[in-house]
Motif scaffolding. Structure first.
Motif, short mmCIF file in Angstrom:
data_model
loop_
_atom_site.label_atom_id
_atom_site.label_comp_id
_atom_site.label_asym_id
_atom_site.label_seq_id
_atom_site.Cartn_x
_atom_site.Cartn_y
_atom_site.Cartn_z
N THR A 1 -4.29 1.32 13.83
CA THR A 1 -5.23 0.32 13.00
C THR A 1 -4.95 0.10 11.65
O THR A 1 -4.37 1.01 10.97
CB THR A 1 -6.63 1.08 13.00
N LEU A 2 -5.23 -1.19 11.12
CA LEU A 2 -4.76 -1.67 9.61
C LEU A 2 -6.37 -2.11 9.28
O LEU A 2 -6.89 -3.06 9.82
CB LEU A 2 -3.92 -2.61 9.56
N THR A 3 -6.97 -1.25 8.37
CA THR A 3 -8.14 -1.56 7.66
C THR A 3 -8.03 -2.42 6.47
O THR A 3 -7.24 -2.09 5.66
CB THR A 3 -8.91 -0.34 7.57
N VAL A 4 -8.89 -3.52 6.32
CA VAL A 4 -8.66 -4.40 5.19
C VAL A 4 -9.92 -4.18 4.23
O VAL A 4 -11.11 -4.33 5.05
CB VAL A 4 -8.27 -5.75 5.47
N ASP A 5 -9.71 -3.89 3.16
CA ASP A 5 -11.14 -3.85 2.30
C ASP A 5 -10.83 -4.65 0.92
O ASP A 5 -9.70 -4.88 0.61
CB ASP A 5 -11.44 -2.39 2.08
N VAL A 6 -11.70 -4.98 0.35
CA VAL A 6 -11.81 -5.67 -1.14
C VAL A 6 -12.69 -4.69 -1.69
O VAL A 6 -13.96 -4.60 -1.61
CB VAL A 6 -12.22 -6.99 -0.86
N ASP A 7 -11.95 -4.54 -2.70
CA ASP A 7 -12.66 -3.46 -3.86
C ASP A 7 -13.38 -2.29 -3.14
O ASP A 7 -14.59 -1.89 -3.49
CB ASP A 7 -13.72 -4.32 -4.68
N GLY A 8 -12.85 -1.79 -2.09
CA GLY A 8 -13.31 -0.44 -1.31
C GLY A 8 -14.34 -1.10 -0.42
O GLY A 8 -15.02 -0.11 0.46
N ASN A 9 -14.77 -2.22 -0.11
CA ASN A 9 -15.58 -2.63 0.98
C ASN A 9 -14.94 -3.26 2.11
O ASN A 9 -14.25 -4.46 1.99
CB ASN A 9 -16.58 -3.67 0.25
N GLU A 10 -15.12 -2.71 3.41
CA GLU A 10 -14.30 -3.21 4.44
C GLU A 10 -14.59 -4.62 4.77
O GLU A 10 -15.63 -4.96 4.73
CB GLU A 10 -14.55 -2.19 5.54
N VAL A 11 -13.66 -5.50 5.23
CA VAL A 11 -14.22 -6.64 5.56
C VAL A 11 -13.35 -6.86 7.06
O VAL A 11 -13.67 -8.00 7.67
CB VAL A 11 -13.25 -7.86 4.67
#
Length: 673
Positions: A521-531
Motif C-alpha cells: 500500500t502506498l499512502t499519499v498525504d499532504v502536510d500529514g493529512n491523508e488524501v
C-alpha cells in the motif's frame, strides 16, 4: 435515424438541425420514473467517464424532479463480446427505459478479435435482447472515439492502435440510420481535431481515447445531454483547432527548384498554404542530393547569386492577444552545406528572432542532418499583422531550408507544479534515489530535491518488463525478520505551492503498479493529512494489480503555499514493492464542484461535506451507493439508516447515489477528509 453529431461550423459551415427530444426526456417531463443504463467501456466507467455520466444524470434529475435512475454499467477494456455475455446481469435485470451502448471503441482493438462484421452482429444481438425484454426501450448508440493517439504521436501512455476506428463507428451510424435509433457521435469532432491540431486534441483526450476532464465536461457531457434534450449538439469545434496559417511542403516532389512566387501550381503559395504570400527568391524543392538528403521537402531561401538572398511575407492576420490564449509561430528549419545563412523573423517589421545556421540549430551548435523547431510567442500583434522572413548569408550556398511554418491560437497552459519522469533512468541495477548519483536521483527525475528512504531507481526487463522505468518503494527484509517497517519506502517532496484559486483544484496524479504478492500500500498525504491510498490488492477496479500501470488521482484540499506531499509505503509480504512510473501535481478546472446538488430540494442534501467518518443521508431511503471517480463501487447498502458510517473510505472524492422511498434518485459529489 436521429443523428447527433458535432456541428463543424468552423470548418464546414454546417447549419443546425433538430430531431426533437428523446422519448426518455419526454417521459421524464411527464413525471414518469425512467431508468437509463449506460453500457460501455472505460470511456464511461473509468477516469473521467463517471464524471460526465454523473453530470448527465444530475442535470436531468435537476430538470425533472429526480425521476431518473441512471446506472453506469459496462467495464473498462471490454468489447461487445463481453457485453453480450454480461447483458443479463448488467442491463436486463433493471428493465431499462433507455440504454446507451458504447463498445465500438474496444471492438476496434485488433487483439480483441472482433471484426467489423462481428461488431455489427454483436450489436444487433445486444439490441434484440434488450427489446425482447422491453419493446419500448429507447436505443442510443454512442461513438466517442475518433482519433486514438499511439505512442509514436506522443499520446499519454500511448493508446492501443485502432487502425479501423472509423469503420467500427460506421457500424453504429448504419444501425441508427436503418432502425431509427439515436446516434450520439463525438468521433467526427475528435477525428477532425486530430488531423488539424493534434496538440489541441490532447487537451481534450490525452491519448485520443480517454477524455480529460476538459474533454468529458466540455465535449461528451454537453453532446450527450443535448442529444437527449433536443436532438442537437450545440458545441462547436474550437476555432483554434485550425491554425491561422500553415505551410506544408510534404507534397513537393520535384528535385529542381521552382520559385514559389511564380503561379505554377502546385508549386506556389496558394497550393502550399491556401494563402497568397509575397516572396522573392524562395523556391519549392525536394532536395535529394546525397549530402543533403535530410533536407527533403522544403522551401529554400536564396538563389545562387549571393545578392539573391530570399524573403517571404505572410498575409495579414488578426494577431491581437486574447485573454487566456497565446499566439504561437513555429518554424521547422535547417541549412545547407555552408552553415552561414541567417533567417530573420519579423512581426510588423520588428525583429522577434533569428534562425542562424552557424549557431542556433543544434542547441547553440551548427545545424546537423535534421530539421530544428523554432518557436516564438507573438505578444504585440494587431488586427492586421504581417509576419515576414528575411534571409541573409555570407557565402553563395548558405541557404536556409524551411519544412513548415505554422501560426496558431492556443490555450495558455499552466505548467505542472511537479512532474516526476522516470524516463531519465538507465540502469537495470537498483540505485537508491537518496544517493546523489545523476541521473538516478530526485533532482534529475523531477528537477527538485526530495527526501526519501528505501526508494530506488530501476529499469526492469524480461518477465517484469511492464514495470519499465520506475521508482521502487521498499527493499527486501532480511531472512527471518518479520519487521517490515525499517525496509518500507517513503518519500517527501520539497515545499510546493498547493493553493488553488476559485474554480480550480490541485490534483496529485500517480501512475503505479506492484510486483510480488500484490500486498503493498502506498499512502499519499499532504502536510500529514491523508488524501488517498494506492492498494495493490485493489488496483484494478477492486481486483489485484495486473501487468500494467494504473493511474490514480487525488484532489488536494486546504493546500498551502509551502505544503509537502508524502508517500508512505507499507506491506506485510517480503518483496511486495510498489513501483511508480510517474507523478504529476497540477491545477485544473474544478468543473464538477458545482454538481453536488442535483435537486432543487435542499432537504435532499447530504452532510457534513466534506466528512470524516459519518454522513447524514436523510430518512427512509431504499438504498445508497458510493462510487470512486474511477467508477468502482466502494460502498453499498439497502434500507440504510439516516446516518451511515463510511470511516473505512480512503480520503478523496466520491459520488454518492441514493434512492428514496418513492424511487427518486439523487447523486452528490462528496469528499472524505
Amino acid at each position: 435515424m436521429k443523428k447527433i453529431v458535432f456541428l463543424l461550423f468552423a470548418l464546414m459551415g454546417c447549419t443546425a438541425m433538430s430531431f426533437g427530444q428523446s422519448r426518455l426526456v419526454k417521459s421524464l417531463s411527464e413525471g414518469k420514473d425512467q431508468t437509463l443504463v449506460v453500457y460501455g467501456t472505460s470511456i464511461t466507467r473509468m477516469g473521467n467517464g463517471p464524471v460526465w455520466v454523473g453530470a448527465v444524470g444530475d442535470k436531468l434529475n435537476g430538470l425533472y424532479n429526480n425521476h431518473l435512475t441512471l446506472l453506469n454499467k459496462g467495464r473498462s477494456g471490454e468489447c461487445s463480446t463481453w457485453a453480450l455475455a454480461n447483458l443479463a446481469d448488467s442491463v436486463l435485470v433493471y428493465n431499462p427505459d433507455a440504454v446507451l451502448i458504447e463498445f465500438t471503441t474496444n471492438d476496434a482493438v485488433e487483439s480483441k478479435g472482433v471484426s467489423v462484421e462481428q461488431c455489427k452482429t454483436n450489436t444487433e444481438e445486444l439490441i434484440a435482447r434488450i427489446l425482447e425484454v422491453n419493446p419500448d426501450c429507447e436505443i442510443i448508440l454512442h461513438t466517442p472515439c475518433g482519433y486514438p493517439i499511439v505512442a509514436s504521436e506522443g499520446g499519454t501512455g500511448g493508446a492501443t492502435p485502432r487502425p479501423d476506428m472509423q469503420k467500427y463507428n460506421a457500424v453504429y451510424e448504419e444501425l441508427a440510420e436503418s432502425n431509427g435509433y439515436i446516434w450520439v457521435d463525438e468521433s467526427a469532432f475528435f477525428y477532425t481535431m486530430g488531423t488539424e491540431n493534434l496538440d489541441l486534441l490532447k487537451t481534450y483526450t490525452a491519448d485520443g481515447v480517454h477524455p480529460t476532464l476538459k474533454g468529458a465536461m466540455e465535449v461528451i457531457y454537453p453532446n450527450v445531454l443535448n442529444s437527449l434534450l433536443a436532438g442537437l449538439s450545440t458545441v462547436d469545434i474550437p476555432a483554434e483547432s485550425k491554425p491561422l496559417f500553415e505551410l506544408k511542403c510534404d507534397y513537393f516532389e520535384q528535385n529542381s527548384s521552382t520559385e514559389m512566387s511564380v503561379a505554377s501550381a502546385p508549386y506556389n503559395w496558394l497550393s502550399a498554404c491556401d494563402k497568397v504570400c509575397e516572396s522573392e527568391y524562395v523556391y519549392a524543392q525536394n532536395v535529394t542530393n546525397a549530402n543533403l538528403t535530410f533536407v527533403g521537402k522544403s522551401i529554400r531561401f536564396g538563389a545562387s547569386a549571393l545578392a539573391s538572398t530570399g524573403s517571404l511575407t505572410l498575409p495579414g492576420m488578426d494577431l491581437r492577444p486574447v485573454q487566456g490564449k497565446k499566439i504561437m509561430l513555429r518554424v521547422s528549419a535547417t541549412a545547407g552545406s555552408n552553415k552561414t545563412g541567417t533567417l530573420t523573423v519579423k512581426l510588423d517589421g520588428k525583429e522577434i528572432g533569428k534562425i542562424e545556421a552557424a549557431t542556433d540549430g543544434n542547441n547553440g551548435a551548427a545545424f546537423g542532418a535534421a530539421y530544428y523547431l523554432f518557436e516564438y510567442e507573438l505578444t504585440d500583434g494587431t488586427e492586421l499583422s504581417k509576419i515576414s522572413f528575411v534571409h541573409s548569408r555570407t557565402e553563395a550556398a548558405g541557404y536556409i531550408y524551411v519544412n513548415s511554418i505554422k501560426v496558431s491560437v492556443e490555450d495558455v497552459v499552466e505548467p505542472d507544479i511537479l512532474t516526476l519522469d522516470c524516463n531519465v533512468f538507465t540502469t537495470s541495477a537498483s540505485t537508491e534515489m537518496s544517493v546523489a548519483k545523476a541521473p538516478h536521483n530526485w533532482l534529475s527525475a523531477s528537477g527538485m530535491e526530495w527526501t526519501s528512504a528505501n526508494v530506488f531507481a530501476q529499469v526492469m526487463s524480461g518477465a517484469n518488463a511492464y514495470l519499465g522505468k520506475s521508482v521502487r518503494f521498499g527493499r527486501n527484509v532480511p531472512s527471518g525478520s518479520t519487521d517490515f517497517v525499517p525496509y518500507n519506502g517513503s518519500a517527501t517532496t520539497p515545499e510546493l505551492d498547493l493553493t488553488a484559486p476559485e474554480g480550480k483544484k490541485v490534483v496529485i496524479e500517480v501512475s503505479a503498479t506492484c510486483g510480488g504478492e500484490k500486498n503493498g500500500t502506498l499512502t499519499v498525504d499532504v502536510d500529514g493529512n491523508e488524501v488517498g491510498k494506492i492498494e495493490a490488492a485493489m488496483g484494478n477496479n477492486g481486483e489485484p494489480f495486473g501487468a500494467t500501470y494504473y493511474t490514480f488521482k487525488f484532489d488536494v484540499k486546504n493546500g498551502t503555499e509551502a505544503s509537502k506531499i508524502n508517500f508512505t509505503h507499507t506491506r506485510t509480504v517480503n518483496g511486495d514493492f510498489i513501483y511508480v512510473n510517474s507523478i504529476r501535481v497540477y491545477r485544473e478546472d474544478d468543473i464538477v464542484s458545482g454538481m453536488e446538488e442535483s435537486s432543487a430540494d435542499k432537504g435532499n442534501a447530504v452532510y457534513p461535506n466534506p466528512f470524516v467518518s459519518e454522513i447524514y443521508i436523510g430518512e427512509n431511503n431504499r438504498s445508497v451507493e458510493i462510487y470512486n471517480l474511477n467508477g468502482g463501487l466502494v460502498y453499498g447498502m439497502s434500507q440504510p439508516s439516516s446516518r451511515i458510517d463510511v470511516s473505512g473510505l480512503a480520503a478523496g472524492s466520491y459520488i454518492l447515489i441514493k434512492k428514496d422511498s418513492s424511487g427518486h434518485i439523487s447523486s452528490h459529489k462528496i469528499m472524505k477528509m
